[in-house]
Design an enzyme around this catalytic site. Structure first.
Site, PDB file in Angstrom:
ATOM      1  CE  LYS A  11       0.132  23.345  47.288  1.00 60.07           C
ATOM      2  NZ  LYS A  11       1.170  24.075  46.981  1.00 60.07           N
ATOM      3  CG  HIS A  95      -1.686  20.514  42.980  1.00 62.26           C
ATOM      4  ND1 HIS A  95      -0.437  20.297  43.101  1.00 62.26           N
ATOM      5  CD2 HIS A  95      -2.186  21.530  43.348  1.00 62.26           C
ATOM      6  CE1 HIS A  95       0.187  21.733  43.385  1.00 62.26           C
ATOM      7  NE2 HIS A  95      -1.047  22.449  43.940  1.00 62.26           N
ATOM      8  CD  GLU A 167      -2.968  25.510  41.349  1.00 60.56           C
ATOM      9  OE1 GLU A 167      -3.410  26.196  42.310  1.00 60.56           O
ATOM     10  OE2 GLU A 167      -2.567  24.294  41.529  1.00 60.56           O
ATOM     11  N   GLY A 240      -0.024  28.244  50.151  1.00 64.16           N
ATOM     12  CA  GLY A 240       0.612  28.957  51.174  1.00 64.16           C
ATOM     13  C   GLY A 240       0.002  29.752  52.340  1.00 64.16           C
TER      14      GLY A 240
HETATM   15  P1  PGA Z   1       0.357  28.517  46.654  1.00 62.69           P
HETATM   16  O1  PGA Z   1      -0.027  27.097  45.901  1.00 62.69           O
HETATM   17  O2  PGA Z   1      -0.774  29.475  46.667  1.00 62.69           O
HETATM   18  O3  PGA Z   1       1.566  28.211  47.771  1.00 62.69           O
HETATM   19  O4  PGA Z   1       1.240  29.086  45.368  1.00 62.69           O
HETATM   20  C1  PGA Z   1      -1.062  26.836  45.141  1.00 62.69           C
HETATM   21  C2  PGA Z   1      -1.264  25.481  44.752  1.00 62.69           C
HETATM   22  O5  PGA Z   1      -0.375  25.046  44.432  1.00 62.69           O
HETATM   23  O6  PGA Z   1      -2.417  24.941  44.575  1.00 62.69           O
END
Ligand code: PGA
Length: 257
Positions: A11, A95, A167, A240
């Site tokens: 990100k 996303h 997701e 994360g």
């Molecule tokens: P996350 O994010 O592992 O921090 O939950 C996943 C993503 O947004 O692709």
């Protein structure tokens, strides 16, 4: 056995210093790359540096987004060709943060996928239901609709280059409805199987069998193994827990034990 994808979605995180620290600590030689395909998705400005730091190791790089026009007055945007020129092999498309914050629609995502494929960039198509949709029992309806619009007019022959990332938006660790919980591997498996069934309907059984369907949303070193054991889960998209080398490394080694 099919190769599984483990993708770091950084990100808008990591700066030059933390990127260098990451690769100073990350041990490529501990990874069984016959079974696991590692992809890093840095901010656009660090694509080149990431490729340089990967060096001759077996890992690829993905853009986090693209714009469909080839060039022109689109301040702040990036084209498919600019991504391939930099050395990207993949691009994340749709996303939930792009959908929610930047108001991207399934129709826009469909155009982006077409343009990515025209430029030999492999799209990682993200889709999932949000908290309200889940609460209303709409998960399957939402997935079905998103798949049919996002993949509209994408020919079967091109589908071997597409990865689908399920997701559930409420499970992404930074989402307001998230309490630090991922989806369970068992309930993610149900949705993954449903995605595959849908792909079989939109295309055919061969495409459905071959397409990698990966899971994303609060995946961490402790829960990743459960996801890796599910029949229809072919990898993970990690936010994360991918920011620090030690955590991402542990996550990779805990995938398939
Ligand atoms: P996350 O994010 O592992 O921090 O939950 C996943 C993503 O947004 O692709």
């Amino acid at each position: 056995m099919k190769k599984n994808y483990i993708i770091a979605n950084w990100k808008m995180n990591l700066d030059m210093m933390s990127l260098k620290i990451f690769f100073n600590h990350f041990k490529f030689d501990e990874i069984d790359t016959n079974k696991k395909k590692i992809i890093f998705s840095p901010s656009f400005v660090f694509i080149q540096k990431t490729i340089e730091l990967i060096g001759s190791n077996d890992a690829q790089v993905a853009g986090q987004n693209l714009f469909w026009e080839p060039k022109g007055a689109f301040t702040g945007e990036i084209s498919a060709k600019q991504l391939t020129d930099m050395g990207c092999e993949y691009v994340i498309v749709g996303h939930s943060e792009r959908r929610e914050i930047f108001k991207e629609t399934d129709e826009m995502i469909n155009i982006k996928i077409k343009v990515a494929l025209q430029h030999k960039l492999k799209p990682i198509l993200c889709l999932g239901e949000n908290y309200e949709e889940k609460e209303q029992g709409l998960t399957k309806k939402i997935i079905e609709r998103k798949l049919s619009i996002c993949l509209n007019e994408i020919p079967a022959g091109e589908m071997r280059h597409v990865i689908i990332a399920y997701e559930p938006v409420w499970a992404i660790c930074t989402n307001i409805h998230n309490t630090g919980q991922s989806d369970t591997p068992e309930s993610a498996q149900v949705v993954h199987k449903f995605i595959r069934k849908n792909i079989a309907g939109l295309y055919n059984l061969v495409v459905a069998e071959k397409i990698p369907v990966i899971y994303g949303g609060s995946v961490n070193p402790d829960n990743v193994n459960g996801f890796s054991k599910m029949d229809d889960i072919n990898g993970v998209l990690v936010g994360g827990a991918s920011k620090e080398a030690s955590s991402f490394q542990k996550l990779i080694s805990n995938y398939f034990i």
